[in-house]
Scaffold this active site. Sequence first.
Site, PDB file in Angstrom:
ATOM      1  N   GLN A   1       0.819  -1.208   0.000  1.00 20.67           N
ATOM      2  CA  GLN A   1       0.000   0.000   0.000  1.00 20.67           C
ATOM      3  C   GLN A   1       0.855   1.261   0.000  1.00 20.67           C
ATOM      4  O   GLN A   1       0.350   2.349  -0.173  1.00 20.67           O
ATOM      5  CB  GLN A   1      -0.920   0.041   1.231  1.00 20.67           C
ATOM      6  CG  GLN A   1      -2.278  -0.564   0.991  1.00 20.67           C
ATOM      7  CD  GLN A   1      -2.271  -2.027   1.347  1.00 20.67           C
ATOM      8  OE1 GLN A   1      -1.624  -2.426   2.295  1.00 20.67           O
ATOM      9  NE2 GLN A   1      -2.958  -2.834   0.559  1.00 20.67           N
ATOM     10  N   GLU A   2       2.166   1.110   0.269  1.00 22.72           N
ATOM     11  CA  GLU A   2       3.015   2.297   0.357  1.00 22.72           C
ATOM     12  C   GLU A   2       3.933   2.374  -0.868  1.00 22.72           C
ATOM     13  O   GLU A   2       3.513   2.835  -1.924  1.00 22.72           O
ATOM     14  CB  GLU A   2       3.755   2.294   1.688  1.00 22.72           C
ATOM     15  CG  GLU A   2       2.723   2.325   2.853  1.00 22.72           C
ATOM     16  CD  GLU A   2       3.337   2.396   4.238  1.00 22.72           C
ATOM     17  OE1 GLU A   2       4.471   2.857   4.358  1.00 22.72           O
ATOM     18  OE2 GLU A   2       2.670   1.978   5.195  1.00 22.72           O
TER      19      GLU A   2
END
Lengths: 322, 619
Positions: free
Chosen positions: A127-128
């Site tokens: 997600q990053e």
Amino acid sequence: MQGWRTGLWAAVALVLATAAWAGPPRRYEPISPIPLPAAQDPARVALGRQLFLDPILSRDGSVSCGSCHNLAMAGVDGLPHAIGIGGAEERVNTPTVYNAALNLAQFWDGRAASLKEQAGGPVTNPQEMGSRWPDVVARLEHSPYRAAFQRIDGGPPTRRRVEEALASFERTLLTVNSPFDRWLEGDDGAISPEAAQGYALFKSYGCGSCHQGANVGGNMFQRFGFYGNPFARAPRPVDLGRFNVTGREDDRYVFKVPSLRLAVLTPPYFHDGSVRDLATAIRLMGRYQLGRAIPDGDIALIIRFLDTLPGAMTADDDGAAP
Amino acid sequence: MMRGYRLPFGLLFLAVLAAMLLASRLALRSGDDASQHTRTIATFDAIARAETDLDRDVLLVAASELPNYDPFVTHGRALEAALDGVEGQVLALGAADSAAAWRQYSVLMARKLSLADRIKRTAAFANNEEAYLPAALDAYAAHGDPVITRALRRVLVLALTVKLPDDLMARLERGLPAATGGGEAAALAQHTRMLAGQRLRLRDAVDAYFQVPSHARMAMARTLYMNAYAARQDSRRRLLKGLILAAGGLLPLLAGLLLLLLRAERQNRHALERLRKLGTAVEQSPIAIMITDADGAIEYVNPQFETITGYAFAEARGKNPRLLKSGRTDPAQFRALWATIRSGMTWQGELINRRKDGTELIEQAVISPIADASGRITHYVGMKQDVTQLRRQEDLLSSVHVDLEQLLFATCHDLQEPARQIATMAQLLEHAVPEGLPEEARFALQAILTESAQLRIFVAGLSEFARAGHSRHAFTDVDLNTLLTALVRDLAGDEEYISLAALPVVPGDPAQLFILFDTLLSNALKFRSPERPLAIAVGACREGDLWRFDIEDNGIGIEARYLPTLIRPFSRLHPRTRYPGSGLGLITALRIARQHNGTLSIRSVPGQGTTVQVWLQGR
């Protein structure tokens, strides 16, 4: 062995019993000034800073550490949840990178024991930054960074060296010399009388039992929700907090107590970024953690106190995300 | 002569040089160890200090005397940093036990740190409530219900001062207002409950924290390390000392070596002398001697071996004794041979081998292993005697024997026919002659009849005796139940005076076994007692490899003094006229029993009965 402990308990009981009838005990100041950063290799710090701001660490070159930990924005993104590569949304609120070196552990659930451990986390989080370490190292190998690593670490870039450089940089991000710190050190005029009153309220309501130390938080874990259920819906996995790390029933709904040093600059609040304004956050903390309703006037004074906590943000020049 | 010493002298010189080099390296290494040791001890101290600091932090928190929790973070990090390196440091000095103990210590410390986390948060909460509740209670007391105020105060004080048993706490809590008694009282009750609960948890956590046996584990890890280091230093010092001594003892050692070598030379000469004597004995032995190494490769053979096998020493050397194999010795025998000598014992037996010229060589061999001081087998010695000639003579003898038996058998067979003819003719004559025959003539005729019948019996017995001497049939499995049941039916018809136990199956010659049991049962029938009804019992029981059969009757019995004579050919105890027979029955039975690897014995009580015991080979 057993004897002295019984004795100790007797002493503790006596002190507490006296305390119960003699009003509030004499308290030490729960907050201490932020220390100056420890001396480090300036070249490594500079390299760490460069890496921190360079999207080379992310899979598609779109996101850097600084994208979410915007150094010009008190080390946060101002969003409820971080936005990573390809617009992927994290599930928790981004904590500030400032003063992170003072925390006992990193992440809301404390799953990284040190900055060095933390620094690599977002790099591989889908997600990053969504990268894989071998790819990151390969990209760095074929970049000017190679020479820098060679000069500083005497070898090619590796995962360890990248993490160490980032951590070195982050250890310098201490917001020293705040008005409140100056007040703590004896400068009575450093904060307003309202702020001093707010501090007294902060302590007497018991906020200072957990939000304490140099970072006004960050040095302990605490359960979220002693009085009533603070979670709007049925608890989601992120609401389980430290339980996700230790698997111990005792750690359910337990989080790292967040630092309040830059609280006034870093909305929204709580692990899920669900509360936008500080007064509401303080009111909710009073209800769920202290079992008390804090009047609006007191909340306003406490905010005046919190206003005096931020110090110098040393890296505020070119910190904008690319 | 001196050239022989040059090599050992050179070697010794090199050894001394090497010892000196090693000693200097050891001394250097020892210095490295010492500085590493100092660093390790410093790490131990850092760990101990960090833990003590943490312990103190916990005590201060429990006493609400720690203004903030930053020291925990500092001390925790110090502990972690020191623990990180300790295992490697300890292992570098070879203290694996200590490394394991430090690993266990780390686990215990992880537990302590996690308990410290719990203590911190419980204490933080409890401190708040303790600061808030008394004042809040005072405020409530000013206008609230005095009963409820008293109940709240009592629980608060007890919760703060003593650790109450769970049931008492529950009873006290029941006295608190629940939802009733107004919003304020209910909220206070909830705060009080929370405080009591968290206080209890805090106490449990602090108790658990100080019960973690980390100090003992650390002491153990330290001791283990110290012991390992001391042992390492000790052995190194000893080694160093030894090396220096070795290097320093250069000249005396060289001199000593010279003397030793001279003496060894002299001893060698004596030993060689003795060996030569022994060698002569071996060389001239009339017994063939072969020595092989542990793998069976021939190292030595003596001249007699050369003579009987035809292989010269030079040809046999290095070869396997398989060289002599003819393929006529049972492979099982070879297996037994190897199993015996490999286990360190001596094997004796006969081997059928082949000479170099391809002719058969029958050897009577004794093969023994030779073990060294440690018991490991290094060689095998085989001593062999050529018995080919002997065996051939035996075979010859045996074939003569067979010829004799065949002659006897043929004779019996040929005699049987005339004997039968005489008896038949005598009977014919008896019926044919008129009544008025003179008395002498009648007597003579009667004698011819009787004697010819006896002659037939005698010839039949002789023929069985001849057959019993040599089994003509390969042994097969004989079911004695079947055999004896048929026999009993023949002998006794439907009368049931012979009782048979369950009988086994034995390997044997069915015809011979039939004769054996026929003889014994017939004897029992023949020598029955006139005073009582006949009863014969045949029993069987296993005795080791053999089966024992008891044929027991209640006949007239035999007197003890006659027993030894019974198994002599042609011995009879009773006049022919009373008990007709060839006098060969028992000796035939004995021969058959022996043919079946067994024997026979007779026990008897005169007037009461006889028991014949027969042993036959079992399966």
